[in-house]
Design an enzyme around this catalytic site. Structure first.
Site, PDB file in Angstrom:
ATOM      1  N   CYS A  98       0.828  -1.205   0.000  1.00 15.25           N
ATOM      2  CA  CYS A  98       0.000   0.000   0.000  1.00 15.25           C
ATOM      3  C   CYS A  98       0.869   1.264   0.000  1.00 15.25           C
ATOM      4  O   CYS A  98       1.578   1.513  -0.959  1.00 15.25           O
ATOM      5  CB  CYS A  98      -1.000  -0.021   1.156  1.00 15.25           C
ATOM      6  SG  CYS A  98      -2.358   1.175   0.927  1.00 15.25           S
ATOM      7  N   GLU A 157      -3.088  -8.586   2.760  1.00 18.70           N
ATOM      8  CA  GLU A 157      -3.519  -9.121   4.055  1.00 18.70           C
ATOM      9  C   GLU A 157      -5.010  -8.943   4.292  1.00 18.70           C
ATOM     10  O   GLU A 157      -5.573  -9.552   5.214  1.00 18.70           O
ATOM     11  CB  GLU A 157      -2.708  -8.477   5.186  1.00 18.70           C
ATOM     12  CG  GLU A 157      -3.099  -7.076   5.590  1.00 18.70           C
ATOM     13  CD  GLU A 157      -2.596  -5.972   4.670  1.00 18.70           C
ATOM     14  OE1 GLU A 157      -2.803  -4.792   5.009  1.00 18.70           O
ATOM     15  OE2 GLU A 157      -2.001  -6.295   3.613  1.00 18.70           O
ATOM     16  N   HIS A 179      -3.979  -4.202  -0.458  1.00 20.66           N
ATOM     17  CA  HIS A 179      -3.665  -4.856   0.816  1.00 20.66           C
ATOM     18  C   HIS A 179      -3.837  -6.367   0.666  1.00 20.66           C
ATOM     19  O   HIS A 179      -4.955  -6.876   0.781  1.00 20.66           O
ATOM     20  CB  HIS A 179      -4.602  -4.358   1.920  1.00 20.66           C
ATOM     21  CG  HIS A 179      -4.319  -2.977   2.389  1.00 20.66           C
ATOM     22  ND1 HIS A 179      -3.345  -2.695   3.329  1.00 20.66           N
ATOM     23  CD2 HIS A 179      -4.878  -1.789   2.046  1.00 20.66           C
ATOM     24  CE1 HIS A 179      -3.329  -1.393   3.554  1.00 20.66           C
ATOM     25  NE2 HIS A 179      -4.241  -0.820   2.783  1.00 20.66           N
TER      26      HIS A 179
END
Length: 212
Positions: free
Chosen positions: A82, A187, A185
């Site tokens: 990011c 994650e 992102h």
């Protein structure tokens, strides 16, 4: 050789979520807050949530910037996430600070001549431009979760994947040598994000095996 991954903690990263993603892949992550913390690592992650100038200021306070630059110059693996992707470029329209300059190019506002809302927030499909260790060869959809108002303009040879934003294609992944970064992102991107991190991890293991 064991894969020891360090995640850089400079006060502007979603460290816990990234650690949990790697934990699900049976890979531990150590926290890096100073140059001394880097010695046991053979790969680094530069996360980031927030604005360009405060992020660079926080990084300067850690005294890690020279270490990060020498790390990449020596061909060691680094993954930006990011805001971490934006910081590896030379500059940003968001602020006045110089970036890390690990890749040529600058970060610009997302295109305003579109009906798309800014920030670009939500799930979008990646369009692969070139092969890189973050993208496996499986013919599966790659929907990733984005939250950003700015987009990097890299050298064409460093662009690995884009995402549609209105009528434009904007940077989603960059890759050069052992340096990679994603604007989204992973994650927070469910199975698609886990698969991307798993691909990077597999590449790291293979790279470390070649060195051992």
């Amino acid at each position: 050789m064991n894969t020891n991954i360090g995640i850089i903690d400079y006060g502007m990263g979603n460290l816990h979520s990234v650690q949990q993603s790697f934990k699900r892949l049976d890979q531990s992550i150590r926290i890096v807050k100073s140059p001394n913390d880097v010695h046991e690592c053979n790969a680094l992650i530069l996360p980031g949530v927030g604005s360009f100038d405060p992020a660079m200021e926080n990084l300067r306070r850690t005294d890690l910037i020279p270490k990060i630059k020498s790390w990449v110059k020596d061909g060691k693996p680094l993954l930006g996430i990011c805001l971490g992707l934006q910081l590896i470029f030379e500059s940003s329209e968001e602020g006045n600070s110089e970036g890390l300059g690990l890749l040529k190019g600058k970060v610009c506002n997302l295109p305003r001549n579109t009906k798309e809302r800014i920030p670009h927030m939500g799930w979008s499909l990646l369009k692969q431009i070139k092969e890189c260790p973050l993208l496996d060869n499986e013919n599966t959809s790659r929907w990733m979760y984005f939250v950003h108002s700015y987009s990097a303009i890299p050298s064409p040879e460093d662009l690995a994947a884009t995402v549609s934003f209105g009528d434009s294609e904007v940077t989603a992944i960059v890759w050069k040598d052992s340096l990679g970064a994603c604007q989204f992102h992973p994650e927070k991107s469910g199975k698609s994000g886990q698969r991307l991190l798993s691909s990077w991890l597999k590449w790291l293991h293979e790279k470390n095996s070649d060195l051992s």
